[in-house]
Design an enzyme around this catalytic site. Structure first.
Site, PDB file in Angstrom:
ATOM      1  N   HIS A 150       0.804  -1.238   0.000  1.00  0.00           N
ATOM      2  CA  HIS A 150       0.000   0.000   0.000  1.00  0.00           C
ATOM      3  C   HIS A 150       0.831   1.278   0.000  1.00  0.00           C
ATOM      4  O   HIS A 150       0.296   2.365  -0.151  1.00  0.00           O
ATOM      5  CB  HIS A 150      -0.956   0.020   1.189  1.00  0.00           C
ATOM      6  CG  HIS A 150      -0.248   0.291   2.502  1.00  0.00           C
ATOM      7  ND1 HIS A 150       0.441  -0.685   3.171  1.00  0.00           N
ATOM      8  CD2 HIS A 150      -0.116   1.409   3.235  1.00  0.00           C
ATOM      9  CE1 HIS A 150       0.965  -0.181   4.269  1.00  0.00           C
ATOM     10  NE2 HIS A 150       0.648   1.103   4.329  1.00  0.00           N
TER      11      HIS A 150
HETATM   12  C1  UD1 Z   1      -2.328   5.347   5.913  1.00  0.00           C
HETATM   13  C2  UD1 Z   1      -1.089   5.757   6.692  1.00  0.00           C
HETATM   14  C3  UD1 Z   1      -0.040   4.657   6.604  1.00  0.00           C
HETATM   15  C4  UD1 Z   1      -0.610   3.330   7.033  1.00  0.00           C
HETATM   16  C5  UD1 Z   1      -1.836   3.040   6.183  1.00  0.00           C
HETATM   17  C6  UD1 Z   1      -2.485   1.722   6.538  1.00  0.00           C
HETATM   18  C7  UD1 Z   1      -0.492   8.157   6.730  1.00  0.00           C
HETATM   19  C8  UD1 Z   1       0.470   9.136   6.218  1.00  0.00           C
HETATM   20  N1  UD1 Z   1      -0.466   6.953   6.149  1.00  0.00           N
HETATM   21  O1  UD1 Z   1      -1.988   5.282   4.527  1.00  0.00           O
HETATM   22  O2  UD1 Z   1       1.024   4.989   7.466  1.00  0.00           O
HETATM   23  O3  UD1 Z   1       0.369   2.327   6.854  1.00  0.00           O
HETATM   24  O4  UD1 Z   1      -2.763   4.094   6.392  1.00  0.00           O
HETATM   25  O5  UD1 Z   1      -3.582   1.494   5.739  1.00  0.00           O
HETATM   26  O6  UD1 Z   1      -1.249   8.457   7.617  1.00  0.00           O
HETATM   27  N2  UD1 Z   1      -9.351   4.830   1.289  1.00  0.00           N
HETATM   28  C9  UD1 Z   1     -10.539   4.171   1.212  1.00  0.00           C
HETATM   29  N3  UD1 Z   1     -11.170   3.889   2.374  1.00  0.00           N
HETATM   30  C10 UD1 Z   1     -10.687   4.246   3.578  1.00  0.00           C
HETATM   31  C11 UD1 Z   1      -9.471   4.939   3.634  1.00  0.00           C
HETATM   32  C12 UD1 Z   1      -8.803   5.219   2.478  1.00  0.00           C
HETATM   33  O7  UD1 Z   1     -11.030   3.834   0.146  1.00  0.00           O
HETATM   34  O8  UD1 Z   1     -11.317   3.934   4.613  1.00  0.00           O
HETATM   35  C13 UD1 Z   1      -8.612   5.102   0.030  1.00  0.00           C
HETATM   36  C14 UD1 Z   1      -8.789   6.503  -0.472  1.00  0.00           C
HETATM   37  O9  UD1 Z   1      -8.889   6.435  -1.877  1.00  0.00           O
HETATM   38  C15 UD1 Z   1      -7.509   7.185  -0.103  1.00  0.00           C
HETATM   39  C16 UD1 Z   1      -6.503   6.047  -0.147  1.00  0.00           C
HETATM   40  O10 UD1 Z   1      -7.234   4.886   0.247  1.00  0.00           O
HETATM   41  O11 UD1 Z   1      -7.212   8.228  -0.958  1.00  0.00           O
HETATM   42  C17 UD1 Z   1      -5.316   6.209   0.755  1.00  0.00           C
HETATM   43  O12 UD1 Z   1      -5.759   6.461   2.091  1.00  0.00           O
HETATM   44  P1  UD1 Z   1      -4.946   7.427   3.073  1.00  0.00           P
HETATM   45  O13 UD1 Z   1      -5.652   7.483   4.385  1.00  0.00           O
HETATM   46  O14 UD1 Z   1      -4.646   8.705   2.413  1.00  0.00           O
HETATM   47  O15 UD1 Z   1      -3.530   6.726   3.280  1.00  0.00           O
HETATM   48  P2  UD1 Z   1      -3.109   5.194   3.381  1.00  0.00           P
HETATM   49  O16 UD1 Z   1      -2.398   4.836   2.135  1.00  0.00           O
HETATM   50  O17 UD1 Z   1      -4.227   4.312   3.815  1.00  0.00           O
END
Ligand code: UD1
Length: 386
Positions: A223
């Site tokens: 991820h």
């Molecule tokens: C975040 C953390 C990372 C952790 C990871 C575990 C930071 C900087 N990063 O990264 O350290 O290892 O979580 O998962 O805080 N999305 C969904 N549903 C959700 C949440 C996110 O669909 O419930 C999608 C969205 O399109 C979003 C993308 O996932 O843009 C990334 O989510 P984001 O919270 O920005 O960061 P992670 O990559 O999950």
């Protein structure tokens, strides 16, 4: 004493669960001395990324959800700060407790300190040295301004000392996530791998695969933006696992929403979906993932938490990163993980080695299932001393 603890994203939930239990236990013995409020920033909001962890780990519903959702880092941090400021002005806690390294810890530590509230960081002192990693910036800021830094291992304590943090701010308390692992080991062991696959499958591949036996399969999670956000990096990894790993053994890939989105954008999702020896699963609950880890022949991952869990369970772990903030999990420090970056030759060589390795569980110092009590004790002592 009033404590506000903060969670935001998936890896926080297994770290806060034991802390909340430690508070509950303390309150039972000490006449509800601690008033505790749980704040969820709302960074992760899907049921599979958030709710399922609250349920399985018996975390009480958050008292307040800031609802910040997805967005750029500046948007997430900015929205969290604005909302969190309102919360702490209202509650006026003695302590804000943050765990891990997600965006919530940067936003909430800065906000707390500007409101003159003491801040405690659980899992302090980890350093990857990689400023391209958003979590590294979060860790540096939070550790620089927090009052109490609770470290998971002695290497992290040394990092803080080398940065000039005074001894009285640091306590080596152990790895709080291992409290959760130890508490849930038996529950996870009772699950059935083939049921997990059937219930969480994105596609129908499981219908064509024989029931999986112990250590007959590999598991992958990816991820990190550095692995999944560009086609040049993601596509060769996908090719390697489809062409080489999947021709050796079934591969279970639990897919993070970010990675799924990128596979779709790069036009790779269809191929991943249709490979007969690849089992594509939705993000799993804590217990289901633990069960897979307990039974996998190896894990390929870029997750920090999985590196630690593999070390305790002894599962050979290929870490698809060039550095780690958790060196204690590396083989040279006695752990189960080896850094392979995203170079396919490296990945292949270590994959071939891992195939012949046996499971060797390790227990780093104070990864004993009692970290949460030590964390709470450190907070209470700090109050007594100051
Ligand atoms: C975040 C953390 C990372 C952790 C990871 C575990 C930071 C900087 N990063 O990264 O350290 O290892 O979580 O998962 O805080 N999305 C969904 N549903 C959700 C949440 C996110 O669909 O419930 C999608 C969205 O399109 C979003 C993308 O996932 O843009 C990334 O989510 P984001 O919270 O920005 O960061 P992670 O990559 O999950």
């Amino acid at each position: 004493m009033k404590i506000v603890s903060v969670v935001g994203a998936r890896p926080n939930f297994m770290k806060i669960a034991p802390f909340i239990k430690a508070i509950r236990k303390y309150n039972e013995l000490n006449g509800n001395d601690i008033e505790h409020h749980l704040v969820h920033t709302g960074q992760h909001y899907d049921d599979r990324m958030s709710r399922s962890f609250f349920e399985q780990l018996e975390i009480p519903d958050a008292d307040i959800n800031l609802g910040v959702g997805s967005g750029s880092h500046a948007e997430q941090v900015g929205r969290t700060m604005m909302e969190f400021e309102r919360v702490i002005k209202d509650i006026k806690p003695d302590w804000v407790v943050i765990v891990g390294d997600v965006n919530a810890i940067l936003a909430c530590s800065v906000t707390a300190k500007k409101e003159h509230i003491k801040c405690c960081h659980i899992e302090a002192g980890l350093r990857s040295g990689d400023m391209g990693m958003p979590e590294e910036i979060n860790r540096l800021v939070a550790d620089r301004i927090s009052d109490l830094l609770l470290t998971p291992d002695r290497l992290s304590t040394d990092n803080l000392k080398n940065e000039g943090v005074p001894d009285k701010k640091i306590r080596f308390t152990g790895n709080i996530m291992i409290d959760t692992l130890e508490k849930n080991r038996q529950k996870a062991a009772n699950l059935d791998i083939n049921e997990i696959i059937k219930e969480n499958s994105v596609n129908e591949s499981w219908k064509g695969i024989n029931k999986l036996a112990q250590e007959s399969f590999a598991v992958m999670t990816l991820h990190r933006p550095s692995n999944v956000d560009t086609r040049e990096v993601l596509e060769p990894i996908v090719r390697f696992v489809l062409d080489e790993v999947c021709s050796d053994m079934p591969l279970i890939w639990t897919i993070h929403p970010r990675t799924r989105k990128m596979l779709e954008i790069f036009g790779l999702f269809g191929e991943v979906m249709s490979h007969p020896n690849l089992l594509l699963l939705e993000p799993l609950g804590y217990l289901e993932m633990l069960k897979l880890n307990m039974n996998a022949r190896m894990i390929l991952t870029d997750s920090g938490g999985l590196q630690e869990e593999c070390t305790v369970l002894g599962t050979p772990c290929l870490t698809l990163r060039w550095n780690t903030e958790r060196p204690i999990t590396l083989m040279e420090h006695g752990g189960a993980s080896v850094l392979v970056g995203n170079n396919i030759n490296n990945i292949r060589n270590e994959y071939l080695r891992a195939k012949n390795k046996s499971r060797q569980p390790v227990k780093p110092e104070l990864w004993d299932g009692h970290t949460a009590e030590r964390c709470l004790e450190a907070i209470l002592d700090f109050k007594a001393d100051n």
